[in-house]
Design a protein around this motif. Structure first.
Motif, PDB file in Angstrom:
ATOM      1  N   PHE A 129       0.408  -0.978  -0.033  1.00 49.99           N
ATOM      2  CA  PHE A 129       0.334   0.047  -0.377  1.00 49.99           C
ATOM      3  C   PHE A 129       0.947   1.391   0.328  1.00 49.99           C
ATOM      4  N   PHE A 135       1.405  -4.656  11.164  1.00 51.42           N
ATOM      5  CA  PHE A 135       1.226  -4.835  11.995  1.00 51.42           C
ATOM      6  C   PHE A 135       2.338  -4.692  12.824  1.00 51.42           C
ATOM      7  N   TYR A 145       2.976 -13.875   9.659  1.00 52.34           N
ATOM      8  CA  TYR A 145       1.749 -13.609   9.452  1.00 52.34           C
ATOM      9  C   TYR A 145       0.633 -13.949   8.518  1.00 52.34           C
TER      10      TYR A 145
ATOM     11  N   TYR B 399      -4.928  -1.189   8.861  1.00 47.25           N
ATOM     12  CA  TYR B 399      -4.330  -3.110   9.569  1.00 47.25           C
ATOM     13  C   TYR B 399      -5.310  -4.015   8.240  1.00 47.25           C
ATOM     14  N   ARG B 400      -6.811  -3.693   8.561  1.00 45.96           N
ATOM     15  CA  ARG B 400      -7.471  -4.939   8.410  1.00 45.96           C
ATOM     16  C   ARG B 400      -7.148  -4.517   6.587  1.00 45.96           C
ATOM     17  N   ALA B 402      -4.473  -4.358   5.352  1.00 42.41           N
ATOM     18  CA  ALA B 402      -3.288  -5.135   4.613  1.00 42.41           C
ATOM     19  C   ALA B 402      -3.246  -6.626   4.351  1.00 42.41           C
ATOM     20  N   SER B 403      -4.449  -6.534   6.023  1.00 44.52           N
ATOM     21  CA  SER B 403      -4.267  -8.000   6.208  1.00 44.52           C
ATOM     22  C   SER B 403      -5.215  -9.176   4.822  1.00 44.52           C
ATOM     23  N   ALA B 404      -6.316  -8.800   4.530  1.00 44.13           N
ATOM     24  CA  ALA B 404      -7.088  -8.849   3.515  1.00 44.13           C
ATOM     25  C   ALA B 404      -6.152  -9.215   2.261  1.00 44.13           C
ATOM     26  N   VAL B 408      -6.461 -13.273   3.872  1.00 44.62           N
ATOM     27  CA  VAL B 408      -5.959 -13.763   5.188  1.00 44.62           C
ATOM     28  C   VAL B 408      -8.068 -13.584   5.279  1.00 44.62           C
ATOM     29  N   THR B 409      -8.131 -14.137   6.103  1.00 44.15           N
ATOM     30  CA  THR B 409     -10.210 -14.420   5.783  1.00 44.15           C
ATOM     31  C   THR B 409     -10.471 -13.134   7.062  1.00 44.15           C
ATOM     32  N   GLN B 412     -10.512 -14.251  10.238  1.00 40.55           N
ATOM     33  CA  GLN B 412      -8.953 -13.800  11.141  1.00 40.55           C
ATOM     34  C   GLN B 412      -8.180 -13.157  11.399  1.00 40.55           C
ATOM     35  N   THR B 413      -8.177 -12.282  11.044  1.00 40.58           N
ATOM     36  CA  THR B 413      -7.987 -11.029  10.910  1.00 40.58           C
ATOM     37  C   THR B 413      -8.374 -10.070  11.855  1.00 40.58           C
ATOM     38  N   ARG B 415      -9.056 -11.813  14.810  1.00 40.33           N
ATOM     39  CA  ARG B 415      -8.846 -12.968  16.124  1.00 40.33           C
ATOM     40  C   ARG B 415      -7.466 -12.432  16.331  1.00 40.33           C
ATOM     41  N   SER B 416      -6.023 -12.451  15.152  1.00 40.57           N
ATOM     42  CA  SER B 416      -5.233 -11.685  15.846  1.00 40.57           C
ATOM     43  C   SER B 416      -4.680 -10.159  15.184  1.00 40.57           C
ATOM     44  N   VAL B 417      -5.535  -9.442  14.618  1.00 39.39           N
ATOM     45  CA  VAL B 417      -4.935  -8.187  14.764  1.00 39.39           C
ATOM     46  C   VAL B 417      -6.174  -7.276  15.180  1.00 39.39           C
TER      47      VAL B 417
END
Lengths: 302, 544
Positions: A129, A135, A145, B399-400, B402-404, B408-409, B412-413, B415-417
């Motif tokens: 991005f 994180f 991760y 964060y969401r 980046a995780s997506a 990552v589902t 899981q996002t 829970r872990s982030v």
């Protein structure tokens, strides 16, 4: 190069382009955005339209992206280049008001159809991005991760208890990804420190390493160097150059010099969400076919 | 000091005038402190202070202070002192002084000269008008010093002249026979004059103008903050001093002095005696006890809070996750938000009634620990939802994203982030909520009962109460269905029980204060646990 630096000459050479040859705008655009390259298209985009609510953000864009190369997307703000990028891994799905029509194919698999596994897609098409967004976890956890969540690496409590923990492969993965992102030497002694303690440039390289850790085929970058200083930027540029040997890189940038330095082919988007021109980078910068693109890259607007 | 001349860039702070202003600020602070001390009866108005009668000393200080402030204003006006005043003292100051002088003039006219409404109203209007004019017309230096200093001088003279003596009572002549005594009037007047003149002196210290206004504001803010902290500390200290004697009555340290305790493990029981005997927190009330205590209530409060937290936190956090991450933002979430806010401000007695009418018939038809836990859990629930939601909304969307983008589902996002990043906020909410529910009396009154003097046999043994049975539901805990006590309720019962019922604890007053102190300590230790937890989670999120 010299043509870009002297607008006078650029204007001169642009003159003949204004003469119409009887072709319509659509035909001209199709001609200008038609880019023939050797080899397979990694991503094939056909007639892509994106609406955000009532706003028509991307209008009928068709462009194929060749494998193992760097494709730069340039254009003024709001021209749809980020929207285009976000269609390639279906990140636009995350915006409620977004509606996507048209076709995007990854290795000849249609992405916009029922039954596409978004997890698998985003594993294969990674994204970095504009602003670094590690994180709030340790450097190691940031890298591992993705693989951990995908189940490729299991270092959970039960795995450790039953002796099937993948700590070694995690170590290897962390080292490999960080080396690929040219960050290993700077952080190898503090992998357990919080990633937010890194500098902006380091954070961005960490984000690249994080994206590489899931072993993608395509790497999408949305102005990855816009928040960084020149030294960090040049590191990222070198890195992109290195990465293009293994990965297909698509990068959005505002910096035309940067696009010229790092990319193999360049797509110019102009206001209104249309693709104005697409071709080999040298050709786009040295000899653009449309007057507006010429004006844009020579700095007359945008 | 008109606009044409420039003030010096460098102000040396050592001139005599500035020193006088600083001393004046000091006197104001001293008066402020003395006023508060007198209000809480730490110093007696009828006694003496450093050799002088208290009232005389206060009066003299006020006169000196008022005089100093007025002198400074005059000095500035006649350019003896170098200052930088504005054309007027400002609208707020004008209104405040007009009101002060209106009230002052009215009181003097009606009380001192005995004028009726027709007499005192014009007088009050006149003095109010004068106060307003003096503040607004002559420029900032006179405007912010003269009205304040004059009030202080007048008040000081009233004290000195014994018009308001240490024994004075001002009957207000209302139906309820309300009257203001000197013990209340004098401290209030002193504190008020200290604030007025302190502000004026601080302005003078800053040389009026922007700098002076800043100094005046700082002084008021600091005095205010100091007063608040002092009041809070004196509250705790008050409880502490009153409660300590009762709390430590009969404490003994030595091998084998404590009560017998038994630990059973796999059928084997170990019996041992604690090396400390602390009757107040280790005993209930019993006829055979040498010293009585509130152990059942302490244990009751502990289990109440634990039970309520165990009930409310998972549910509340779950609801917050649904509302922030899954539910589409719209009418539904808005309604839920309004409803949760409303629930949080619902009076606790209403929750108590709910527990009484709904829970008690379902749990053995008697007041029980479980009903109390659930009632308090319902009370805690809305706050947990609100704060968890706020905390999750504050987690950056990057964060969401980046995780997506890593494939990552959503779950899981979360829970872990999202949850780890939101945890400090969630914990803060739980701390606040526990602070409220641990001290609640009304819901317990209706759902958990207790009693004035709770015997040790009513101590809830929740951990030991679990029974395993061969038939469903396989596990039971009759202890949860027993009525027991909690500290706030027991305190309430002790206070309302009156003197007659308190024969069986040596000194009922000490017993009450010690109960209050234990309640305070229990609530504060819950706080401490929460704050340490929050600190731990924050450390994990931030680099140091």
């Amino acid at each position: 190069m010299s043509e870009i630096e002297s607008p006078q000459k650029g204007a001169e050479t642009a003159q003949p382009r204004q003469t119409t040859t009887g072709e319509s705008d659509e035909q001209l655009r199709a001609e200008w955005t038609d880019y023939d390259f050797d080899g397979e298209a990694k991503l094939a985009v056909e007639d892509l339209d994106v609406h955000y609510g009532d706003e028509h953000a991307l209008k009928g864009v068709s462009m194929d992206i060749p494998e193992r190369s760097v494709t730069a997307l340039i254009g003024p703000s709001g021209c749809g280049k980020s929207t285009y990028l976000r269609c390639l891994n279906r990140m636009n799905d995350r915006i409620n008001s977004a509606r996507v029509d048209g076709s995007v194919q990854l290795d000849e698999n249609e992405l916009y159809q029922e039954g596409v596994d978004l997890v698998e897609l985003r594993k294969r098409v990674g994204m970095v991005f504009q602003s670094p967004n590690p994180f709030p976890k340790s450097i190691r956890e940031n890298i591992s991760y993705g693989p951990r969540k995908h189940g490729t690496i299991d270092t959970g409590l039960l795995a450790r208890l039953f002796g099937r923990s993948d700590e070694e492969s995690e170590e290897r993965l962390v080292e490999r990804s960080l080396r690929q992102a040219a960050l290993w030497d700077e952080v190898k002694d503090r992998l357990d420190d919080n990633a937010l303690g890194l500098s902006g440039g380091q954070q961005q390289r960490l984000c690249i390493a994080r994206a590489l850790a899931t072993d993608p085929e395509v790497l999408l970058m949305d102005e990855p160097a816009s928040a960084l200083d020149p030294i960090a930027t040049s590191k990222i540029e070198e890195l992109i150059h290195e990465l293009s040997r293994e990965y297909t890189v698509v990068i959005v940038t505002h910096n035309m010099q940067q696009a010229e330095r790092i990319s193999d082919q360049t797509a110019v988007f102009l206001t209104g969400g249309r693709l104005a021109e697409y071709g080999r980078t040298e050709q786009i910068f040295a000899d653009p076919q449309s007057q507006r693109v010429d004006d844009y890259i020579s700095g007359k607007f945008g | 000091m008109s606009g044409a001349t420039r003030t010096r860039l460098i102000r040396s702070n050592t001139t005599t005038a500035v020193a006088v202003a600083a001393i004046s600020i000091g006197i104001a602070a001293v008066l402020f402190g003395l006023g508060f001390a007198a209000m809480f009866e730490l110093i007696a108005l009828t006694g003496t202070l450093v050799g002088f009668p208290t009232l005389t000393l206060l009066g003299a200080l006020l006169v000196v202070q008022g005089g100093a402030v007025v002198t400074f204003g005059l000095g500035s006006r006649f350019s003896v002192v170098e200052t930088n005043p504005r054309p007027d003292a400002g609208a707020v100051a004008a209104v405040v002084f007009a009101l002060v002088w209106f009230v002052g003039g009215g009181i003097v006219a009606s009380q001192l000269f005995g004028l009726g409404l027709v007499g005192w109203l014009p007088a009050a209007l006149l003095t109010g008008g004068v106060g307003f004019a003096v503040t607004v017309l002559p420029g900032e230096d006179i405007g912010s010093t003269a009205p304040a200093g004059a009030v202080a001088v007048l008040t000081g003279l009233v004290f000195l002249s014994d018009l308001v003596g240490a024994q004075s009572v001002w009957g207000l002549g209302w139906e309820q026979q309300a009257s203001l005594t000197a013990e209340f009037m004098i401290p209030v007047l002193t504190v008020f004059c200290a604030l007025l003149t302190g502000w004026a002196a601080a302005k003078a210290y800053g040389g009026f103008g922007a700098r002076g206004r800043r100094a005046g504001a700082y002084l008021l803010i600091y005095l205010n903050a100091g007063a608040i902290v002092t009041v809070l500390f004196s509250l705790v200290a008050f409880t502490l001093f009153k409660g300590l004697p009762g709390l430590f009555r009969g404490v003994a340290v030595g091998a084998g002095v404590g009560p017998q305790s038994t630990i059973s493990l796999f059928g084997f029981g170990f019996s041992f005696s604690l090396p400390v005997a602390w009757p107040f927190v280790m005993n209930g009330v019993g006829l055979l006890n040498e010293f009585n205590g509130v152990l059942p209530a302490i244990v009751g409060t502990f289990w109440l809070v634990v039970g309520a937290v165990l009930f409310a936190v998972p549910l509340g956090v779950g609801a917050a996750i649904f509302l922030t991450e899954y539910a589409e933002r719209g009418r539904f979430t808005q309604v839920v938000e309004v409803a949760t806010n409303g629930l949080w401000s619902t009076p606790s007695i209403v929750f108590g009634l709910f527990g009484f009418a709904f829970l008690i018939p379902r749990f053995g038809n008697g007041k029980s620990l479980l009903s109390g836990m659930l009632t308090l859990g319902f009370m805690l629930l809305p706050l947990v939802v609100i704060t968890s939601r706020e905390a999750m909304l504050a987690v950056p969307d990057e964060y969401r994203d980046a995780s997506a983008a890593l494939g990552v589902t959503k779950w899981q996002t979360i829970r872990s982030v999202v949850l780890p990043a939101a945890l400090p906020g969630v914990v803060t909410g739980v701390i606040l909520g526990v602070g409220r529910i641990a001290g609640e009396t009304a819901p317990i009154l209706l759902t958990m009962a207790g009693g004035v003097f709770v015997p040790g046999s009513q101590t809830a043994n929740v951990l030991g109460g679990f029974q395993f049975t061969a038939s469903p539901p396989f596990v039971a805990n009759p202890q949860l269905l027993e009525a027991t006590s909690a500290l706030p309720y027991q305190l309430y019962a002790l206070i309302t029980a009156g003197v007659g019922a308190s024969g069986n604890v040596g000194n009922p007053d000490e017993f009450r204060w010690a109960t209050a102190l234990v309640l305070l300590a229990v609530v504060l230790s819950f706080y401490a646990v929460g704050i340490v937890t929050r600190y731990y989670f924050r450390r994990r999120l931030n680099y140091e």
